[in-house]
Motif scaffolding. Structure first.
Motif, PDB file in Angstrom:
ATOM      1  N   SER A   1      -5.020  11.591  13.268  1.00 25.18           N
ATOM      2  CA  SER A   1      -4.610  12.266  14.574  1.00 25.18           C
ATOM      3  C   SER A   1      -5.598  13.435  14.750  1.00 25.18           C
ATOM      4  N   PRO A   2      -5.881  13.889  16.102  1.00 26.04           N
ATOM      5  CA  PRO A   2      -6.863  15.098  16.247  1.00 26.04           C
ATOM      6  C   PRO A   2      -5.958  16.186  15.744  1.00 26.04           C
ATOM      7  N   LEU A   3      -4.684  16.069  15.662  1.00 23.27           N
ATOM      8  CA  LEU A   3      -3.864  17.468  15.183  1.00 23.27           C
ATOM      9  C   LEU A   3      -3.550  17.496  13.620  1.00 23.27           C
ATOM     10  N   THR A   4      -4.000  16.708  12.869  1.00 28.41           N
ATOM     11  CA  THR A   4      -3.897  16.369  11.479  1.00 28.41           C
ATOM     12  C   THR A   4      -4.626  17.654  10.900  1.00 28.41           C
ATOM     13  N   PRO A   5      -3.897  18.736   9.962  1.00 33.89           N
ATOM     14  CA  PRO A   5      -4.171  19.722   9.565  1.00 33.89           C
ATOM     15  C   PRO A   5      -5.663  19.512   8.593  1.00 33.89           C
ATOM     16  N   LEU A   6      -6.477  20.311   8.649  1.00 38.74           N
ATOM     17  CA  LEU A   6      -7.626  20.080   7.575  1.00 38.74           C
ATOM     18  C   LEU A   6      -7.288  20.442   6.192  1.00 38.74           C
ATOM     19  N   ARG A   7      -7.725  19.802   5.447  1.00 35.20           N
ATOM     20  CA  ARG A   7      -7.392  19.762   4.133  1.00 35.20           C
ATOM     21  C   ARG A   7      -6.332  18.967   3.543  1.00 35.20           C
ATOM     22  N   THR A   8      -5.735  18.426   4.521  1.00 37.39           N
ATOM     23  CA  THR A   8      -4.515  17.517   4.153  1.00 37.39           C
ATOM     24  C   THR A   8      -5.240  16.304   3.208  1.00 37.39           C
ATOM     25  N   GLU A   9      -4.514  15.973   2.215  1.00 34.50           N
ATOM     26  CA  GLU A   9      -5.044  15.128   1.130  1.00 34.50           C
ATOM     27  C   GLU A   9      -4.098  13.838   0.872  1.00 34.50           C
ATOM     28  N   LEU A  10      -4.796  12.736   0.838  1.00 31.51           N
ATOM     29  CA  LEU A  10      -3.803  11.523   0.780  1.00 31.51           C
ATOM     30  C   LEU A  10      -4.394  10.734  -0.313  1.00 31.51           C
ATOM     31  N   VAL A  11      -3.349  10.218  -1.055  1.00 31.75           N
ATOM     32  CA  VAL A  11      -3.625   9.504  -2.509  1.00 31.75           C
ATOM     33  C   VAL A  11      -3.175   8.003  -1.903  1.00 31.75           C
ATOM     34  N   PHE A  12      -4.094   7.130  -2.142  1.00 32.06           N
ATOM     35  CA  PHE A  12      -3.885   5.707  -1.948  1.00 32.06           C
ATOM     36  C   PHE A  12      -3.518   4.809  -3.100  1.00 32.06           C
ATOM     37  N   ASP A  13      -2.545   4.195  -3.341  1.00 30.71           N
ATOM     38  CA  ASP A  13      -2.196   3.322  -4.253  1.00 30.71           C
ATOM     39  C   ASP A  13      -1.872   1.934  -4.020  1.00 30.71           C
ATOM     40  N   LEU A  14      -1.938   1.090  -4.986  1.00 32.45           N
ATOM     41  CA  LEU A  14      -1.475  -0.413  -4.621  1.00 32.45           C
ATOM     42  C   LEU A  14      -0.750  -1.036  -5.489  1.00 32.45           C
ATOM     43  N   GLN A  15       0.283  -1.799  -4.950  1.00 34.37           N
ATOM     44  CA  GLN A  15       1.005  -2.780  -5.947  1.00 34.37           C
ATOM     45  C   GLN A  15       0.866  -4.187  -5.562  1.00 34.37           C
ATOM     46  N   VAL A  16       0.623  -4.986  -6.086  1.00 37.20           N
ATOM     47  CA  VAL A  16       0.458  -6.492  -6.252  1.00 37.20           C
ATOM     48  C   VAL A  16       1.505  -7.153  -6.739  1.00 37.20           C
ATOM     49  N   TRP A  17       2.210  -8.144  -6.055  1.00 37.92           N
ATOM     50  CA  TRP A  17       3.433  -8.652  -6.543  1.00 37.92           C
ATOM     51  C   TRP A  17       3.084 -10.185  -6.777  1.00 37.92           C
ATOM     52  N   TYR A  18       3.702 -10.857  -7.718  1.00 37.56           N
ATOM     53  CA  TYR A  18       3.463 -12.253  -8.026  1.00 37.56           C
ATOM     54  C   TYR A  18       5.039 -12.750  -8.339  1.00 37.56           C
TER      55      TYR A  18
ATOM     56  N   LEU B   1       0.856  -1.003   0.006  1.00 35.84           N
ATOM     57  CA  LEU B   1       0.037  -0.062   0.020  1.00 35.84           C
ATOM     58  C   LEU B   1       0.900   1.157  -0.080  1.00 35.84           C
ATOM     59  N   LEU B   2       0.794   2.124  -0.875  1.00 34.58           N
ATOM     60  CA  LEU B   2       1.327   3.422  -0.914  1.00 34.58           C
ATOM     61  C   LEU B   2       0.657   4.422  -0.768  1.00 34.58           C
ATOM     62  N   VAL B   3       1.151   5.382   0.186  1.00 31.58           N
ATOM     63  CA  VAL B   3       0.250   6.352   0.603  1.00 31.58           C
ATOM     64  C   VAL B   3       0.895   7.583   0.488  1.00 31.58           C
ATOM     65  N   LYS B   4       0.573   8.583  -0.120  1.00 33.63           N
ATOM     66  CA  LYS B   4       1.334   9.875  -0.390  1.00 33.63           C
ATOM     67  C   LYS B   4       0.464  11.047  -0.087  1.00 33.63           C
ATOM     68  N   PRO B   5       0.958  11.919   0.692  1.00 29.72           N
ATOM     69  CA  PRO B   5       0.189  13.231   0.953  1.00 29.72           C
ATOM     70  C   PRO B   5       0.443  14.077  -0.293  1.00 29.72           C
ATOM     71  N   VAL B   6      -0.547  14.783  -0.763  1.00 30.64           N
ATOM     72  CA  VAL B   6      -0.509  15.841  -1.871  1.00 30.64           C
ATOM     73  C   VAL B   6      -1.124  17.368  -1.284  1.00 30.64           C
ATOM     74  N   GLY B   7      -1.004  18.155  -2.239  1.00 30.88           N
ATOM     75  CA  GLY B   7      -1.649  19.514  -1.908  1.00 30.88           C
ATOM     76  C   GLY B   7      -0.752  20.177  -0.814  1.00 30.88           C
ATOM     77  N   ALA B   8      -1.407  20.980  -0.204  1.00 31.43           N
ATOM     78  CA  ALA B   8      -0.699  22.252   0.448  1.00 31.43           C
ATOM     79  C   ALA B   8      -0.174  21.708   1.691  1.00 31.43           C
TER      80      ALA B   8
END
Length: 169
Positions: A123-140, A68-75
């Motif tokens: 977290s209660p301290l996470t800034p509003l409008r934080t954006e996360l993008v979720f991506d996946l990799q499947v390995w065989y 699972l690849l999680v990447k913050p984007v935006g401001a």
């Protein structure tokens, strides 16, 4: 597909042999919204399209893994409150109760799929409008079989407050 030839090179067969890996990401659900201090989830399924069982705990011993690849984007992608890492505002808990964002599927039966679920605490301290993008990799067999990068069918998960008319602003 890959063109193939008949019994001799002089008699080409008018067809195409499609080479496809037998494991695929079959579906996944992404949270659209996360509120500070609340918990949400991310889940996905990996399907075995083959007639052979796969996984480290099967007779084939063919490994099937995911990341699972999680990447913050935006401001807020370089939010200074957590040393420039916006992901520090989130806690990820995977299927085995660990925070690993990768794993191995021990048994993936022929023709079946398995579901993997992560809980995500904001977290209660996470800034509003934080954006996360979720991506996946499947390995065989140790090779990348599929990834959702650049074929993402969803928008980013946004941190914000959910409007509740029963509560004062």
């Amino acid at each position: 597909g890959v063109p193939f030839v008949g019994l001799s090179d002089s008699t080409p067969v008018g067809g195409v042999c499609v080479m496809q890996l037998p494991v695929r990401l079959s579906d996944y659900s992404v949270p659209n919204y996360a509120s500070p201090g609340e918990e949400t989830s991310f889940s996905f399924s990996i399907a075995n399209l083959s007639s052979v069982d796969y996984g480290e705990d099967t007779l084939s011993k063919v490994p099937v893994a995911y990341e699972l690849l999680v990447k913050p984007v935006g401001a807020f992608q370089n939010y200074p409150g957590w040393g420039g890492n916006a992901l520090s505002g989130f806690t990820f808990t995977g299927p085995n109760g660990t925070s690993d964002l990768h794993g191995v599927i021990p048994v993936l039966k022929a023709g079946e799929s398995t579901r993997v679920k992560y809980s995500i605490k904001c977290s209660p301290l996470t800034p509003l409008r934080t954006e996360l993008v979720f991506d996946l990799q499947v390995w065989y067999r140790g090779q990348l079989a599929q990834q959702t990068l650049a074929e993402r069918p969803h928008g980013p998960t946004t941190v914000g407050h959910v409007y509740d008319p029963s509560k004062p602003p």
